[in-house]
Every structure is written in structure tokens, then in C-alpha cells.
Design a protein around this motif. Structure first.
Motif, PDB file in Angstrom:
ATOM      1  N   ARG A  32      26.471 -14.062  -4.249  1.00  0.00           N
ATOM      2  CA  ARG A  32      25.763 -15.308  -3.498  1.00  0.00           C
ATOM      3  C   ARG A  32      25.490 -14.811  -2.115  1.00  0.00           C
ATOM      4  NH1 ARG A  32      28.801 -18.493  -0.625  1.00  0.00           N
ATOM      5  NH2 ARG A  32      30.582 -18.044  -1.401  1.00  0.00           N
ATOM      6  N   GLU A  35      22.734 -12.500  -1.465  1.00  0.00           N
ATOM      7  CA  GLU A  35      21.349 -13.064  -1.520  1.00  0.00           C
ATOM      8  C   GLU A  35      21.142 -14.018  -0.443  1.00  0.00           C
ATOM      9  OE1 GLU A  35      19.014 -12.822  -3.893  1.00  0.00           O
ATOM     10  OE2 GLU A  35      20.270 -11.272  -4.624  1.00  0.00           O
ATOM     11  N   LYS A  38      19.924 -11.446   2.196  1.00  0.00           N
ATOM     12  CA  LYS A  38      18.257 -11.012   1.802  1.00  0.00           C
ATOM     13  C   LYS A  38      17.441 -12.225   2.174  1.00  0.00           C
ATOM     14  CE  LYS A  38      17.941  -8.899  -2.186  1.00  0.00           C
ATOM     15  NZ  LYS A  38      18.311  -8.631  -3.799  1.00  0.00           N
ATOM     16  N   ASN A  39      17.697 -13.376   1.715  1.00  0.00           N
ATOM     17  CA  ASN A  39      16.858 -14.420   2.150  1.00  0.00           C
ATOM     18  C   ASN A  39      16.847 -14.640   3.535  1.00  0.00           C
ATOM     19  OD1 ASN A  39      15.475 -17.226   1.556  1.00  0.00           O
ATOM     20  ND2 ASN A  39      17.071 -17.850   2.774  1.00  0.00           N
ATOM     21  N   ASP A  91      18.067  -4.278   0.071  1.00  0.00           N
ATOM     22  CA  ASP A  91      19.156  -3.922  -0.674  1.00  0.00           C
ATOM     23  C   ASP A  91      19.811  -2.936   0.156  1.00  0.00           C
ATOM     24  OD1 ASP A  91      18.602  -5.810  -3.005  1.00  0.00           O
ATOM     25  OD2 ASP A  91      17.114  -4.285  -3.834  1.00  0.00           O
TER      26      ASP A  91
END
Length: 204
Positions: A32, A35, A38-39, A91
Motif C-alpha cells: 500500500r 503504491e 508510485k502514484n 519501481d
């Protein structure tokens, strides 16, 4: 004997179940938080791309409106090309990768800053509607870049703080995608006045 054996097996099963649940919980939390980074990285890239998209119009406006220092325009074009050529894998947001991206973007930022500084000596160009609008859009974009970078750093801080805690760090170190993430740092010499050289002039 059989009863004792069943008790031992039950304890082992319960231990495995608890340990497995604990690992799954930590893994899901790491996913979580990762992510979220990355968002937010996508938002950072979007605002930098917007700035990059505005620059060709800015350069063309300057070229079409006045005699101007050729070196500055060339520097902006080259800096933009270098900045847009650097792509960071979401990543692999290590500190080295973030530093590489940030350095290229700051070179472009310095070139734009130098352009606006020189504009003080070109009141006619500075007063044109196209240039004024582009300048306002770029300044607004710079503000947005700062906002999105700060949000990115907040997400990175949340992730790094969690993944480096014990015992979470044990699970984190098993997966390469959960390595520490890099931060955007304050620009070195951010307040330094640009050096202006009027020795080379572009005649339109």
C-alpha cells in the motif's frame, strides 16, 4: 502420548498461522505504501512534463519578439532535451535515481530562471501578452512542482519509516521492490543570482 503429540502439532499450526498472518499484514502494508509512492511519482512527472511542454512556446515567443542572447535560448533547449531524456522506473526510486532526475530538472530550472532574469532588460518583450501568459503559466507550474515534490517526500517518509522499523525491516529486506526510496532535496545554490552574459546576441 498421542494427546501430547496432538498438542504439539496444534501449537506448531497456531504458530505458523499467527506468523503467516503477521507476514501477510506487513507485506500488504508495504504494498500500500509503495503504491502510494508510485502514484505520487506519476503526479511529479506530470507537472514536470507540463513545464517541458510550455518551453518551446516560450523560446519561440522570445525569438519572434526581439534580438536576444542566443546562448540562453540554446541552453534552455539543450537543458530541456536532457531533462526529458531521463526516465526513472517507478519501481526503482532509489536516492541515486532521484538525484539524477532532480539534477537534470534543476539545470533546466536554472536556465529558465536566467531567461526571466534577463527579461528585465527587455521591457518590450516582457510586456507582450504571449510572453506574460507563458511566464505566468511557468511560474504556476513551478509552484505545483514544489507541492507535488513535497507530497512525494511525505509518501517516501511514510514508506521508509515503516519499512525500517523492526520487525518490518526483516520482511522488507526479502523483496527488492521494498528497498528504501529516495527524496527530493533542496536545490544547491537555489538563491544564487544567475550569471548573465550579453556578449553573444541573436539577431532576429
Amino acid at each position: 502420548m498421542k494427546k501430547r503429540f496432538l498438542i504439539i502439532i496444534s501449537f506448531i499450526f497456531i504458530f505458523i498461522l499467527i506468523t503467516g498472518s503477521w507476514i501477510i499484514k506487513i507485506y500488504n502494508n508495504l504494498i500500500r505504501l509503495n503504491e502510494n509512492i508510485k502514484n505520487q511519482w506519476g503526479q511529479v512527472e506530470n507537472v514536470y512534463q507540463r513545464r517541458s511542454d510550455l518551453i518551446p512556446n516560450l523560446v519561440n515567443t522570445v525569438k519572434g519578439s526581439a534580438s536576444f542572447e542566443k546562448g540562453t535560448l540554446t541552453q534552455i533547449v539543450e537543458s530541456r532535451a536532457k531533462a526529458t531524456s531521463i526516465h526513472i522506473n517507478a519501481d526503482n526510486l532509489s536516492q541515486d535515481q532521484i538525484n539524477k532526475f532532480q539534477k537534470a530538472q534543476e539545470n533546466l530550472n536554472n536556465s529558465i530562471g536566467k531567461l526571466f532574469f534577463i527579461m528585465e532588460n527587455y521591457p518590450t518583450l516582457k510586456a507582450t501578452q504571449n510572453f506574460s501568459e507563458l511566464q505566468n503559466q511557468l511560474e504556476g507550474t513551478e509552484n505545483r512542482i514544489n507541492v507535488e515534490r513535497n507530497r512525494f517526500n511525505d509518501q517516501v517518509n511514510n514508506f521508509n519509516t515503516y519499512r525500517n522499523q523492526f520487525p518490518e525491516i526483516i520482511i522488507s529486506n526479502f523483496f527488492s521492490k521494498f528497498k528504501e526510496k529516495g527524496y527530493f532535496k533542496s536545490q544547491i545554490n537555489a538563491n544564487k543570482t544567475p550569471i548573465v552574459d550579453f556578449s553573444v546576441i541573436l539577431v532576429i
